[in-house]
Design a protein around this motif. Structure first.
Motif, mmCIF file in Angstrom:
data_model
loop_
_atom_site.group_PDB
_atom_site.id
_atom_site.type_symbol
_atom_site.label_atom_id
_atom_site.label_comp_id
_atom_site.label_asym_id
_atom_site.label_seq_id
_atom_site.Cartn_x
_atom_site.Cartn_y
_atom_site.Cartn_z
ATOM 1 N N ILE A 1 0.650 -0.929 -0.279
ATOM 2 C CA ILE A 1 0.201 0.069 -0.003
ATOM 3 C C ILE A 1 0.791 1.236 0.339
ATOM 4 C CG2 ILE A 1 -1.399 1.178 1.555
ATOM 5 C CD1 ILE A 1 -3.174 -1.165 2.271
ATOM 6 N N LYS A 2 1.864 1.641 0.796
ATOM 7 C CA LYS A 2 2.854 2.492 0.985
ATOM 8 C C LYS A 2 3.276 2.468 -0.561
ATOM 9 C CE LYS A 2 4.254 1.988 5.562
ATOM 10 N NZ LYS A 2 5.904 1.539 6.237
ATOM 11 N N LYS A 3 3.760 1.304 -1.385
ATOM 12 C CA LYS A 3 4.053 1.252 -2.949
ATOM 13 C C LYS A 3 2.787 2.476 -3.292
ATOM 14 C CE LYS A 3 7.816 -1.375 -2.433
ATOM 15 N NZ LYS A 3 8.336 -2.666 -3.207
ATOM 16 N N GLN A 4 1.387 1.922 -3.577
ATOM 17 C CA GLN A 4 0.162 2.487 -4.141
ATOM 18 C C GLN A 4 -0.656 2.718 -3.442
ATOM 19 O OE1 GLN A 4 -0.668 -1.186 -7.055
ATOM 20 N NE2 GLN A 4 1.638 -2.527 -6.046
ATOM 21 N N PRO A 5 -0.974 3.567 -2.938
ATOM 22 C CA PRO A 5 -1.561 4.223 -1.769
ATOM 23 C C PRO A 5 -2.838 4.258 -2.059
ATOM 24 C CG PRO A 5 -0.196 5.311 -2.510
ATOM 25 C CD PRO A 5 0.313 4.695 -3.131
ATOM 26 N N LYS A 6 -3.327 4.185 -3.774
ATOM 27 C CA LYS A 6 -4.195 4.690 -4.030
ATOM 28 C C LYS A 6 -5.574 2.909 -4.202
ATOM 29 C CE LYS A 6 -3.900 8.831 -5.505
ATOM 30 N NZ LYS A 6 -4.342 10.389 -7.021
#
Length: 484
Positions: free
Chosen positions: A316-321
Motif C-alpha cells: 500500500i505504501k507503494k500503491q497508496p491509491k
C-alpha cells in the motif's frame, strides 16, 4: 422359584369334616333344637344374667363345632363369646372367680382337657375345604387367641392368608408358627419369599438361616439364600455361599452351573468397568492435549495474519491509491481480530481442561483398575473351571456348553476391538498377529456351540454357530491363520 403354598388340603385326620350323612340324624336334630332354644333364651333377661346359662351355651356350641355338622359353621365363635360371659358373671361375693369361671378360663386358654381350640381349628379346616378362605383365616386366628403356643393354627392361617394374598397376615401367621417352634422347612422358605417380595432381603436371609438351624441339610433353603443374595446385589456373598454348596455336594450339577454363571457374570461386569475406567483415565489427558493443540493452532493463525498485514501494508505504501489492497488489508485485519478473540476463549478452555486433568484422582483410579483386572482374571478362570467341572459330570449339559461357547465368542469380539482401533502403522506392525488370536478364539467357541446344538435344538445356539462359521470363513479368505 418354588411354589410357595405348603400343603394342599388341610385333611389331617383329627380335623377332617364329616359329612352330615355320617352323623346320627337324631343328634343333628337335637343340636338344632337346643341351638334354637339357647338363641331364644339369650334375649331372656333372667337367663342371660346367669353364668350357668352361658356355660351351657358355650358347651353346646363347642359340641356343634366339634361334631362337624352343618348346624352352625361358626359355632366356635359363639362358644368363645359364651365362655367370656361365664368369666364375667361367675364371681364370688369377694369378686373372685367362681368354679364355672375357672373352668371357662381354662377353655379360653386352650388348657389340656378343653376343646375350644380344636373347635376353631376344625371349623377353620371345614371353611378351607369349602374354599371360604376368609372364614378359614378368621377361625385359625381365633384359634391362636385360645392357644398362643400352638403351631397348627398358625401354619394353616398362614396358608389361607397367602392364598388370599394377604401378605402381612401371612407373614404374621408364619412368623408365629416359627416362633412357637415350628420346623417345616417349606414355611421358612415361604416366609423368606414374602420378605423378598418386599425387598426386605436381610429379613429373608435371617428367616432362611433360622430354617437351616432346624434343617441343616436342606438344599432348598441354602439355594434360596444364594438367590436372595443375588437379588440384593451381594454377588460376592452369593458366590461364597454357592461355593460352599458345591464343596458339600460336588456332584450337584445345577449348583456348579449356577456358580459358573455367577463367575461368568462377574467377569462380564468387571470387563465393562475396566473399559470405562480406561476411558476415564485417558479422557482428561486427551481433552487437555486437544485443547492445547487447538490453542497453538489458533496462535499460529495470528502469526500468519501478522505476516500478511505487514506484506499488504508494504504494498500500500507503494500503491497508496490501490483499493483492492486496502480491502485485503481490512479483511486480514478483521480475521486477526477474530483469531485473537478465539485465542482468548481457547486459553480459558485449555486452562480448564488442564485443571480438570490435574484434579483427576489418577492414583485412585489406577488402584481401582488394578483391583478390577485381578477380579476379572480370577472370575474368568473360575467360570471356565466350573463349566468344565459340569461337563465332566454331564457332558451334554446345554447351559455349560452354550455358555462356554459364548464366553470364548465374547473374548474374540473384545480382542477384535483392539484390531478395529489400530491405525495403519499399528496394524502393519501387529495387526495380523492379533487377528490370528481373534480367529483362534472364534475357533475355540465353535465346538461348544456344535455340542450345544446337538444337546438341545435351540435357536440361540444355532444362530451363534452360524455366525462363528461365517467369521471363520472370512478369516480363511483373508489368509489368516487361527492361533489359540
Amino acid at each position: 422359584m418354588k411354589k410357595v403354598f405348603f400343603v394342599s388340603a388341610l385333611t389331617l385326620a383329627s380335623f377332617t369334616a364329616f359329612s352330615q350323612d355320617a352323623l346320627n340324624k337324631a343328634m343333628v336334630d337335637q343340636f338344632r333344637k337346643d341351638k334354637e332354644k339357647s338363641d331364644k333364651d339369650v334375649s331372656d333377661p333372667k337367663n342371660s344374667a346367669k353364668a350357668t346359662f352361658w356355660m351351657e351355651r358355650a358347651k353346646l356350641y363347642e359340641n356343634i363345632a366339634m361334631s362337624g355338622s352343618e348346624v352352625d359353621s361358626s359355632a366356635a365363635k359363639t362358644a368363645l363369646e359364651a365362655y367370656k360371659k361365664v368369666v364375667e358373671l361367675d364371681l364370688t361375693k369377694k369378686g373372685e372367680a367362681g368354679k364355672s369361671s375357672k373352668e371357662a378360663t381354662k377353655a379360653l386358654n386352650g388348657e389340656e382337657g378343653t376343646s375350644l381350640f380344636n373347635a376353631f381349628v376344625k371349623q377353620g379346616a371345614e371353611k378351607y375345604q369349602n374354599k371360604n378362605l376368609n372364614g378359614a383365616l378368621e377361625m385359625f386366628q381365633l384359634a391362636q387367641e385360645v392357644n398362643k403356643k400352638d403351631t397348627t393354627a398358625a401354619l394353616y392361617g398362614g396358608i389361607a392368608a397367602q392364598q388370599l394374598e394377604k401378605k402381612d397376615d401371612a407373614k404374621t401367621q408364619f412368623a408365629t408358627y416359627i416362633n412357637n417352634g415350628g420346623k417345616d422347612p417349606s414355611v421358612f422358605y415361604g416366609l423368606a419369599q414374602l420378605y423378598r417380595g418386599d425387598n426386605d432381603f436381610d429379613k429373608a436371609i435371617e428367616t432362611l438361616n433360622k430354617g437351616l438351624e432346624k434343617s441343616p441339610g436342606n438344599k432348598d433353603l441354602k439355594s434360596e439364600i444364594v438367590n436372595i443374595l443375588l437379588a440384593s446385589g451381594k454377588e460376592d456373598q452369593a458366590i461364597a455361599e454357592l461355593t460352599a454348596l458345591t464343596t458339600s455336594d460336588p456332584k450337584n450339577v445345577q449348583n456348579l452351573v449356577n456358580l459358573a454363571i455367577l463367575y461368568d457374570n462377574t467377569n462380564t461386569r468387571a470387563t465393562q468397568k475396566i473399559k470405562e475406567l480406561n476411558n476415564k483415565l485417558g479422557s482428561g489427558s486427551n481433552k487437555a492435549a486437544n485443547a492445547a493443540k487447538n490453542l497453538e493452532s489458533e496462535k499460529g493463525k495470528i502469526e500468519v495474519f501478522d505476516g500478511e498485514i505487514k506484506r499488504i501494508s508494504a504494498l500500500i505504501k507503494k500503491q497508496p491509491k490501490n483499493a483492492d489492497l486496502k480491502r485485503q488489508l481490512a479483511d486480514v485485519t478483521g480475521k486477526k481480530k477474530e483469531a485473537i478473540a478465539a485465542v482468548a476463549t481457547l486459553e480459558s478452555e485449555a486452562k480448564a481442561a488442564a485443571e480438570s486433568s490435574a484434579s483427576t484422582d489418577k492414583t485412585g483410579l489406577e488402584k481401582e483398575l488394578a483391583d478390577l483386572k485381578a477380579k476379572q482374571a480370577n472370575a474368568s478362570s473360575k467360570a471356565i473351571e466350573s463349566y468344565k467341572k459340569v461337563l465332566e459330570l454331564e457332558a451334554t449339559n446345554y447351559d455349560a456348553l452354550y455358555n462356554l461357547g459364548v464366553f470364548y465368542f465374547n473374548e474374540a469380539v473384545q480382542l477384535k476391538g483392539e484390531v478395529d482401533n489400530m491405525n495403519m502403522t499399528e496394524y502393519q506392525q501387529k495387526g495380523k498377529e492379533v487377528e490370528g488370536r481373534v480367529c483362534g478364539k472364534f475357533q475355540k467357541a465353535k465346538p461348544f456351540f456344535e455340542k450345544a446344538v446337538a444337546a438341545k435344538d435351540e435357536s440361540e445356539a444355532k444362530e451363534n454357530l452360524a455366525t462363528v462359521n461365517s467369521v471363520l470363513e472370512q478369516f480363511a479368505g483373508k489368509g489368516i491363520t487361527c492361533v489359540e
